[in-house]
Design a protein around this motif. Sequence first.
Motif, short mmCIF file in Angstrom:
data_model
loop_
_atom_site.label_atom_id
_atom_site.label_comp_id
_atom_site.label_asym_id
_atom_site.label_seq_id
_atom_site.Cartn_x
_atom_site.Cartn_y
_atom_site.Cartn_z
N PRO A 151 0.83 -1.22 0.00
CA PRO A 151 0.00 0.00 0.00
C PRO A 151 0.86 1.27 0.00
O PRO A 151 1.93 1.30 0.62
N ALA A 152 0.40 2.28 -0.71
CA ALA A 152 1.03 3.60 -0.64
C ALA A 152 0.58 4.27 0.65
O ALA A 152 -0.55 4.06 1.10
N ASP A 153 1.43 5.08 1.26
CA ASP A 153 1.03 5.84 2.44
C ASP A 153 0.19 7.05 2.04
O ASP A 153 -0.75 7.42 2.74
N PHE A 154 0.58 7.66 0.93
CA PHE A 154 -0.14 8.84 0.45
C PHE A 154 -0.33 8.75 -1.06
O PHE A 154 0.46 8.08 -1.75
N ALA A 155 -1.34 9.45 -1.55
CA ALA A 155 -1.45 9.68 -2.99
C ALA A 155 -1.59 11.18 -3.20
O ALA A 155 -2.15 11.88 -2.35
#
Lengths: 298, 298
Positions: free
Chosen positions: A51-55
């Motif tokens: 998973p990305a932490d932010f987009a």
Amino acid sequence: MKISVLGPAGSYSEKAALLFFSKCRPDDEKELMYSPTIENAVLNLFNEEQPADFAVIPLENSIEGAVGISMDLLNEKEVTINAEIIIRIEHSLLSLETSLFNIETVYSHPQGLYQCRNFLREKLKNARLAETDSTSKAAQMAAANPKRAAIASAEAGRKYGLNILETNIQSVKNNRTRFVLISKNDAIGISKSKEMMDSVSDAFEKKNGKMDLKTSVISYLKNDQPGALYHILGAFFKHNINLTRIESRPAKKELGDYCFYIDFEGDRSDEGVQDALKEAATQSDRLKILGTYGRLSE
Amino acid sequence: MKISVLGPAGSYSEKAALLFFSKCRPDDEKELMYSPTIENAVLNLFNEEQPADFAVIPLENSIEGAVGISMDLLNEKEVTINAEIIIRIEHSLLSLETSLFNIETVYSHPQGLYQCRNFLREKLKNARLAETDSTSKAAQMAAANPKRAAIASAEAGRKYGLNILETNIQSVKNNRTRFVLISKNDAIGISKSKEMMDSVSDAFEKKNGKMDLKTSVISYLKNDQPGALYHILGAFFKHNINLTRIESRPAKKELGDYCFYIDFEGDRSDEGVQDALKEAATQSDRLKILGTYGRLSE
């Protein structure tokens, strides 16, 4: 820390992400995840394995207006807005060629083509226009064939070894895009987001010595209540809360059914804001709070 | 009578134009002018040699929302809205091929690709997506190569000799687009438009035995007047006027500067409407009236 942006490398989204991290998290190790579409950039937050932490996604442009897919994703997905990032958009014409004369096709994101349509009509009226999912993708396409040009940032041109034939070719010179940094609710939800941003509050813009905060909500108006939007605006007006944006999006049931995105100045934990939101909730079938956040500008 | 629409033949705009003319002007000789873009379709009204009498352009879709370029053209050009035309959008997958298996590229207008993105992800996830200026252009592209498919209407498929591989492939089944029929102000301005439409009022939808009229305006709010939009909505509320749509568009000066498109029920010559418009004008730097018009639906 993984940040998901529209790719490939050299997009304006990447520029916004880098601005945020240089100002707020200069010492963190960061990894950019380049996505082919805005939708994929957001879905990366929900990726189970990596998973990305932010987009970082574009929300609105000063010429072209709202980015519909980004607005829909804010509504459909359980995400929080942590910050807004304002980026100057200065498009250049890029090509392996050095003259406009031999260019047969111009690639860009539809917003890039639209923003530069006067330039294209005057200078490249016989060229074919081809849309790409990002401006950096367009630069990548132009790097494969000298008969092609791209509309993208000068940085993207340098990244892909292209000549910069003209700069600042968009019709309206003062062209800015507002990006938002978002996170998955159950990773960094609204309260944790506030805490996290407060810890780097010096990085954000100030008004009267305090972080200049904005709150965003989405309201599905009660259909059976005439003047529901009027009453919601009245609640904010009564509490002296400045609205900075009202935007409608289709509710996707019937033509003529809308939900409203409302941005206003203030912190959702302020008393006046809480009162206004309570009144707004009585006029709404559903009121979704997207977050309270600060602003960074280039 | 010349009518300018998005082309080539087989577009949803053409369908809207034909619906209008079959209901309102069945005996007129008509000539369709097919334009490659929405902007060109509108510019045809101002063509000095061969001006179009009307243009039909899409204004909003029940899934994708406002069509930005159409809204901008209504604002920038001196045009009048004469009628709105609601068309059901049922997309089909069209190809010279008979199976999905060999399709390498899917063409459509960006809205077509967006509206069918779930279908594409499930059934054609390896195909390349390519954007065209209209769905009928996509059908034309697909007719040139069996490795291509188009997302367009079944009618467009028949027109270009394509197989209809799947029908009704958009994610939301109840998908409609609202088109407007517009004319140049100094050819058929607001008063002449009213007269002309009254003469064929039987063709339009009724409410309580009367033509169900709507009026559209664009307001540039006074920036120095807090709550200007709230007060405008209040003027309509006070006069019991139902708003059917409020949409913001960038004013194209600064990020955060908007103008508002407001549609409401009623005739601009009604007394209550005139009072509300007077109040709206006091809150606006500029208030542009686009017209009072009736509705036709498929």
